[in-house]
Design a protein around this motif. Structure first.
Motif, short mmCIF file in Angstrom:
data_model
loop_
_atom_site.label_atom_id
_atom_site.label_comp_id
_atom_site.label_asym_id
_atom_site.label_seq_id
_atom_site.Cartn_x
_atom_site.Cartn_y
_atom_site.Cartn_z
N THR A 10 0.83 -1.20 0.00
CA THR A 10 0.00 0.00 0.00
C THR A 10 0.87 1.25 0.00
O THR A 10 1.97 1.27 0.56
CB THR A 10 -0.91 0.00 1.24
N VAL A 12 2.46 4.62 1.00
CA VAL A 12 2.77 5.17 2.32
C VAL A 12 2.56 6.68 2.28
O VAL A 12 3.31 7.39 1.58
CB VAL A 12 4.22 4.83 2.73
N MET A 18 -1.15 11.76 6.45
CA MET A 18 -1.71 10.79 7.39
C MET A 18 -2.52 11.49 8.48
O MET A 18 -3.60 11.02 8.87
CB MET A 18 -0.59 9.94 8.00
N VAL A 22 -6.59 10.78 9.03
CA VAL A 22 -7.13 10.22 10.28
C VAL A 22 -8.07 11.22 10.95
O VAL A 22 -9.16 10.85 11.42
CB VAL A 22 -5.97 9.81 11.21
N ASN A 57 -7.41 4.40 14.24
CA ASN A 57 -7.07 4.71 12.84
C ASN A 57 -5.56 4.81 12.65
O ASN A 57 -5.01 4.27 11.67
CB ASN A 57 -7.73 6.03 12.43
N PHE A 58 -4.88 5.50 13.56
CA PHE A 58 -3.42 5.56 13.47
C PHE A 58 -2.81 4.17 13.57
O PHE A 58 -1.85 3.83 12.85
CB PHE A 58 -2.86 6.47 14.57
N GLU A 60 -4.13 1.27 12.72
CA GLU A 60 -4.36 0.50 11.49
C GLU A 60 -3.41 0.94 10.38
O GLU A 60 -2.83 0.11 9.68
CB GLU A 60 -5.81 0.67 11.04
N LYS A 61 -3.24 2.24 10.22
CA LYS A 61 -2.37 2.74 9.16
C LYS A 61 -0.92 2.30 9.38
O LYS A 61 -0.26 1.80 8.46
CB LYS A 61 -2.44 4.28 9.11
N ARG A 103 3.74 3.69 16.57
CA ARG A 103 2.48 2.99 16.81
C ARG A 103 2.30 2.70 18.30
O ARG A 103 1.21 2.91 18.87
CB ARG A 103 2.46 1.70 15.99
#
Length: 679
Positions: A10, A12, A18, A22, A57-58, A60-61, A103
């Motif tokens: 995917t 980046v 980002m 989000v 959301n953060f 998952e990304k 993360r």
């Protein structure tokens, strides 16, 4: 078979993108309305949901980035070393480690602020905690923006790498630059590698596929390698070294015996001995290329000695060389990619050597016994010495004989030659020209190809082609003379009656005026759009009057009274009906009749220029009513249905108009700070 699909990673996003993704998703997917009158538990739940949703959301990304990028310690060593050569393993791991740390930090921040939000005592405090939590998360993401940008560049480059399967049947081509490696892969596969007459045209690995004995083989073209220390080699050369070190493949070492590549055979032999440790346990074939420039037999004794030494080293690297079953002729081959001489032989020898080695390794493995236990090959033993030939029914033999005879008969019969067959026999398109004269119908077939002269004895030949041309010309001239003789008589004749000179003069005057009127009409028609319309009462010239029409008709010898009467009757307005009866005033006084009221007479008097209106109850064909009663009932129902809409002042059934454009609850109150266009 393991496949490494590096093209589906995917995209980046960078740090700013980002954060925008989000936060906008949090704004769209969570509630946005809250009031200070709500219970404190509801307020806490509202802001805790926003913090948790943003953290998810953060997470998952960032998790998608960490999981989709390959881990160098877990993939095949070939891909691990190739990625290390291209992107530097330390930088790659450091970038992924920073993403993983971010993360974990975001998860810890969300956990801490959710714990604080559980004890928030007011709307203001809960909102401040939410803002602080989201702000710290965004700060963490912005700090790893360089790592995200680096990973995006790595992803784009990995997507352009060829799909190489390290475990399948592979043929590896290596050697000095500009020795013919790319030309060879273009010949035996459908790959389209750029070929140029200078060194290092190929700067990365290229893959093609070929078939041999119904099996698919993977052919890899590697960049050229120079004879220098391992530490001094660049990234392009290290790609070739990585493929040689980790791929279990048949190796084709190319030699340019003509020297046109810019490197002598001694330099190429030094490179061979420098990397011969990478050829261990791999089928190795020495390929002497460019034999069209220099045959192998024509090289010097020193070069031949070097080639023989390389051949001896190649023989040592073959598995099972202790037995003399390996043919030494398959280790040293010569070819020319320009003339394609020996190209297929080199490909077949490499595929055969690789196939034998793979079969030998499988036969020596432990799994072969489990497979052999499942097979049983039955070999029938002869019970006696009697021959038993196959039995074919006579009918089948007769049918085959008839088919054979029919085929032979059809072959013997002459096939009619078409223009396409003649073209193929006589040089093909552009050489053969079909003759258009061979189908001419002449008294003698030999005349078909004769050249027809254009001028013969000073005369044009085409004038004498038709034998009856003079007779036809005389008939044409006679017919033309008759037509010319008849034309003057038909000019002014009318119904077999010849006009007098006065009548001919009048007819000519009428034609002249008619043409003049046509011209005036055309001028008016062309300027009609830009010309203003002038009422007749403002016509100063008085062009269109009955007196003028009477004078013109009289000058032409015609009686104008009927035409003037008709024009006046059409232009005069119609009188209204003044009285009901046709009598005069005296007659009315003598008779005892009541005179109608003048107002009623005026209402009854109807202008003839306007037709009477149709009553609403009258049925028109096509409306769908059988009589006037049904139509009047439908009109009443329509008015009754529209009464409620009319009372609400709506335009129709779909009217959604807000009549009050400035409602008080939206535009009243104290508005000292901020915008006043909305609340």
């Amino acid at each position: 078979m393991v496949k490494y699909n590096l093209k589906k990673i995917t995209v980046v996003p960078n740090g700013k993108e980002m954060v925008d993704i989000v936060l906008s998703r949090t704004q769209r997917q969570t509630p946005t309305v809250v009031h200070k009158g709500y219970a404190i538990s509801r307020l806490r739940q509202f802001y805790m949901r926003k913090v948790k949703y943003t953290q998810q959301n953060f997470h998952e990304k960032l998790s998608a980035i960490v999981e989709e990028f390959p881990r160098l310690d877990e993939i095949h060593p070939f891909y691990g070393d190739l990625l290390h050569v291209l992107y530097n393993k330390d930088h790659y791991k450091l970038a992924l480690g920073q993403v993983n740390t971010a993360r974990n930090l975001i998860s810890k921040i969300a956990k801490d602020y959710v714990k604080l939000l559980k004890y928030g005592d007011s709307l203001y405090r809960c909102k401040c905690l939410k803002v602080a939590a989201l702000g710290r998360m965004c700060t963490v993401i912005k700090r790893i923006s360089p790592s995200l940008a680096y990973l995006e560049q790595v992803r784009q480059h990995m997507a352009r790498l060829p799909s190489i399967d390290p475990n399948t049947r592979t043929i590896l081509i290596c050697g000095y630059p500009n020795v013919g490696k790319s030309s060879f892969i273009n010949k035996i596969t459908r790959a389209d590698v750029d070929v140029q007459p200078y060194a290092f045209t190929t700067k990365s690995l290229f893959v093609g596929h070929t078939d041999y004995k119904y099996l698919r083989y993977q052919v890899i073209d590697t960049p050229g390698i120079l004879d220098r220390p391992f530490e001094d080699r660049n990234i392009i050369e290290m790609c070739s070294i990585t493929a040689l070190a980790h791929l279990r493949a048949a190796v084709l070492f190319f030699l340019d015996i003509s020297g046109s590549c810019g490197y002598s055979i001694a330099q190429q032999a030094a490179l061979f001995h420098g990397i011969k440790s990478l050829f261990m346990n791999k089928p190795l074939i020495l390929v002497c290329n460019k034999t069209d420039l220099q045959p192998l037999d024509g090289i010097s004794e020193e070069d031949r000695k070097l080639v023989m030494e390389m051949k001896a080293e190649a023989m040592k690297t073959v598995i099972g060389q202790a037995t003399t079953s390996e043919d030494s002729s398959s280790v040293l081959l010569s070819m020319s990619t320009l003339t394609e001489e020996g190209v297929i032989a080199v490909k077949n020898a490499a595929c055969e050597r690789l196939l034998d080695q793979r079969v030998d390794l499988k036969m020596k493995s432990k799994k072969i016994h489990d497979c052999l236990n499942r097979f049983h090959v039955a070999l029938p033993k002869p019970r006696d010495h009697k021959e038993r030939p196959p039995c074919i029914p006579p009918a089948v033999l007769e049918a085959k004989a008839r088919e054979r005879e029919a085929a032979e008969k059809a072959h013997k019969e002459e096939k009619r030659k078409t223009e396409k067959d003649l073209e193929d026999e006589n040089g093909g398109a552009g050489v053969y020209s079909a003759s258009l004269k061979k189908h001419y119908i002449l008294a003698n077939d030999e005349w078909k190809e004769d050249i027809m002269p254009e001028i013969l004895d000073g005369h044009n030949v085409l004038d004498f082609v038709d034998p009856d041309i003079l007779q036809r010309l005389a008939e044409l001239e006679r017919e033309e003379g008759l037509r010319l003789a008849e034309e003057p008589e038909d000019d002014l004749a009318m119904d077999d009656f010849k006009l007098t000179p006065e009548e001919e003069e009048a007819l000519a005057e009428i034609k002249r005026k008619k043409s003049l009127l046509i011209q005036q009409h055309r001028i008016k028609k062309s300027t009609a759009e830009s010309r203003s319309i002038v009422p007749r009462k403002f016509d100063k010239d008085r062009k269109f009057t009955t007196e003028r029409m009477g004078r013109e008709l009289s000058s032409l010898g015609m009686d104008p009274r009927a035409a003037i009467k008709r024009a006046r009757s059409q232009s005069r307005g119609r009188k209204r009906e003044r009285e009901r009866g046709g009598g005069d005033g005296d007659g009315a006084m003598d008779m005892d009749v009541e005179q109608p009221n003048n107002k009623k007479l005026r209402t009854r008097s109807v202008s003839r220029s306007r037709s009477k209106s149709r009553p609403p109850g009258e049925v028109v064909p096509g409306e769908g009513f059988k009589d006037s009663n049904q139509k009047m009932k439908a009109i009443k129902l329509h008015k009754k249905a529209a009464k409620k809409r009319n009372k609400d002042a709506r335009k129709g059934e779909a009217d959604r108009v807000i009549v009050n454009l400035k409602p008080k609850h939206l535009f009243s109150g104290k508005r000292s700070i901020g915008k006043t266009d909305r609340r």
